[in-house]
Design a protein around this motif. Sequence first.
Motif, mmCIF file in Angstrom:
data_model
loop_
_atom_site.group_PDB
_atom_site.id
_atom_site.type_symbol
_atom_site.label_atom_id
_atom_site.label_comp_id
_atom_site.label_asym_id
_atom_site.label_seq_id
_atom_site.Cartn_x
_atom_site.Cartn_y
_atom_site.Cartn_z
ATOM 1 N N GLN A 224 0.819 -1.221 0.000
ATOM 2 C CA GLN A 224 0.000 0.000 0.000
ATOM 3 C C GLN A 224 0.847 1.263 0.000
ATOM 4 O O GLN A 224 0.524 2.254 0.660
ATOM 5 N N ARG A 225 1.925 1.242 -0.762
ATOM 6 C CA ARG A 225 2.772 2.416 -0.864
ATOM 7 C C ARG A 225 2.141 3.471 -1.775
ATOM 8 O O ARG A 225 1.350 3.158 -2.662
ATOM 9 N N ILE A 291 3.633 5.144 7.766
ATOM 10 C CA ILE A 291 4.274 3.831 7.931
ATOM 11 C C ILE A 291 4.871 3.342 6.613
ATOM 12 O O ILE A 291 6.028 2.916 6.558
ATOM 13 N N SER A 292 4.096 3.407 5.520
ATOM 14 C CA SER A 292 4.572 2.844 4.247
ATOM 15 C C SER A 292 5.538 3.761 3.518
ATOM 16 O O SER A 292 6.442 3.294 2.822
ATOM 17 N N ASP A 293 5.368 5.099 3.661
ATOM 18 C CA ASP A 293 6.212 6.056 2.934
ATOM 19 C C ASP A 293 6.542 7.262 3.803
ATOM 20 O O ASP A 293 6.094 8.383 3.529
ATOM 21 N N ALA A 321 -9.052 12.589 -14.302
ATOM 22 C CA ALA A 321 -9.090 11.168 -14.664
ATOM 23 C C ALA A 321 -7.996 10.393 -13.941
ATOM 24 O O ALA A 321 -8.232 9.289 -13.421
ATOM 25 N N VAL A 322 -6.791 10.970 -13.878
ATOM 26 C CA VAL A 322 -5.690 10.321 -13.160
ATOM 27 C C VAL A 322 -6.049 10.152 -11.684
ATOM 28 O O VAL A 322 -5.802 9.111 -11.073
ATOM 29 N N TYR A 323 -6.645 11.200 -11.120
ATOM 30 C CA TYR A 323 -7.043 11.141 -9.718
ATOM 31 C C TYR A 323 -8.099 10.066 -9.477
ATOM 32 O O TYR A 323 -8.059 9.333 -8.478
ATOM 33 N N ALA A 324 -9.054 9.931 -10.412
ATOM 34 C CA ALA A 324 -10.167 8.993 -10.234
ATOM 35 C C ALA A 324 -9.810 7.557 -10.577
ATOM 36 O O ALA A 324 -10.451 6.618 -10.090
ATOM 37 N N ALA A 325 -8.804 7.358 -11.395
ATOM 38 C CA ALA A 325 -8.467 6.012 -11.869
ATOM 39 C C ALA A 325 -7.999 5.125 -10.718
ATOM 40 O O ALA A 325 -7.294 5.580 -9.821
ATOM 41 N N PRO A 326 -8.371 3.841 -10.744
ATOM 42 C CA PRO A 326 -7.938 2.934 -9.673
ATOM 43 C C PRO A 326 -6.438 2.679 -9.686
ATOM 44 O O PRO A 326 -5.803 2.694 -10.732
ATOM 45 N N HIS A 327 -5.900 2.474 -8.506
ATOM 46 C CA HIS A 327 -4.508 2.068 -8.341
ATOM 47 C C HIS A 327 -4.399 1.286 -7.040
ATOM 48 O O HIS A 327 -5.021 1.637 -6.041
ATOM 49 N N GLY A 328 -3.586 0.225 -7.054
ATOM 50 C CA GLY A 328 -3.348 -0.557 -5.841
ATOM 51 C C GLY A 328 -4.135 -1.850 -5.829
ATOM 52 O O GLY A 328 -4.592 -2.354 -6.865
#
Length: 442
Positions: A224-225, A291-293, A321-328
């Motif tokens: 979850q970085r 914790i992660s970063d 769009a970049v903000y809304a796009a899924p990541h992780g």
Amino acid sequence: MQKAVQGLKPENLWRYFSDLSDIPRESGNEEGVRRFLLAFAKEHNLEALVDTIGNVIIRKQAYKGYENRPWVALQGHMDMVCVKEEGSNHDFTKDPIKLVRDGDFLKADGTTLGGDNGIAIALVMDILSDPSCKHGPIEAIFTVSEETGLTGAFNIEQKHVNSRLMINLDSEDEGVLYIGCAGGIEVRSSMPVTWTKVESASKAFILTANGMLGGHSGAEIHKQRANAIKVAARVLHQGPDFQVCKAEGGTKRNVIPSVCTVTFVINTKDEPLLRSLVEKVQAELAGEYEISDPGLALSLVETDLPLQAVDKQVSRRFFTAVYAAPHGVDAMSMSIPGIVETSTNLAIMRLEEECFKVISSHRSSVLSARDDIAHRFASVFKLSGAQVGFEGAYPSWKPNPHSALTGFCAKAYEEYTGRKPEITAIHAGLECGIINSKIEGM
């Protein structure tokens, strides 16, 4: 044999590894190691062939009394990742890898070692050359260009493979048996841009998001970085009107971005609001990722005003769009606790002359879930006016904890070491998944 491996046991294994280290074998330059393997097969009276793409397959018949056992493939890849230290004069096209002993560790002098996957080739050669080794019929499958696109695995031909059981030897974890891996696919999104003249009552700034740990988007996505591209978008999407003139984040599709820089223009009167927003987001992220970063940092530096920049509406549409796009992580595995099933890495972002570009990597051990997360990601950019395409799909290897081969290997490991192995899956692409899909009944 290089001095660093002299005295190591088993002697033949380390001799073969030393011989391999003398042969340049960067991805796409496997001809030398291919000749080496064919010469080895001839020396030991073993059947060998080279397929259309350049993979080498060597067969050894069963030990007397084991003729009725099924064929088993031992598989590894011939190429290696070639990276050298800054200032090194090493030439990977012709120079040998210089081995160095450091206590209980074997390293290379100023370069990558090539243990991935040279140790697998050496191990299999040791087995193939040992007349006392008791086994059924075995075949060694040595593939090309694994590191740059799994080329050999993608192009393997069923007609050349006798085995329907396979043990892949491309792993770095002692005592861990992997019985499944993720499949993957890339989404490439591009949004056309319109460049406009910058108004005189404007200021230009460079927003930098850095200090994050990044990591491998398969093996470390569960940590979850923070993603530097997403961090920058978090600031821009909620700020005052802006026009982007430069944007760059991420380096490789399988690496979580740790640095992102965006150069943009705002109206001079909006500077206090922007600076306040950067401070606010920095404070929020420091708490979320302590914790992660812990080194996560946002900086805002004024720079020279450009003559032109991307239209305000397009700039905002893109970064929203970049903000809304899924990541992780999208889903965890239900069959193997603690393993990621499905994930996304928003990997690379660039502003080019004609468009914004984004490359994302999507993985899952369930093919339908792989495709679903990729299409969800693509939908966000489609809604924003971008064009999207899908590339580089490769299959997953679905875990089967109850397979006979898994049980056999686990038992053998426990008898040899006195310890039970960990049986798990990995959230990364492996040659196993591809070869399994290419060879019917594997």
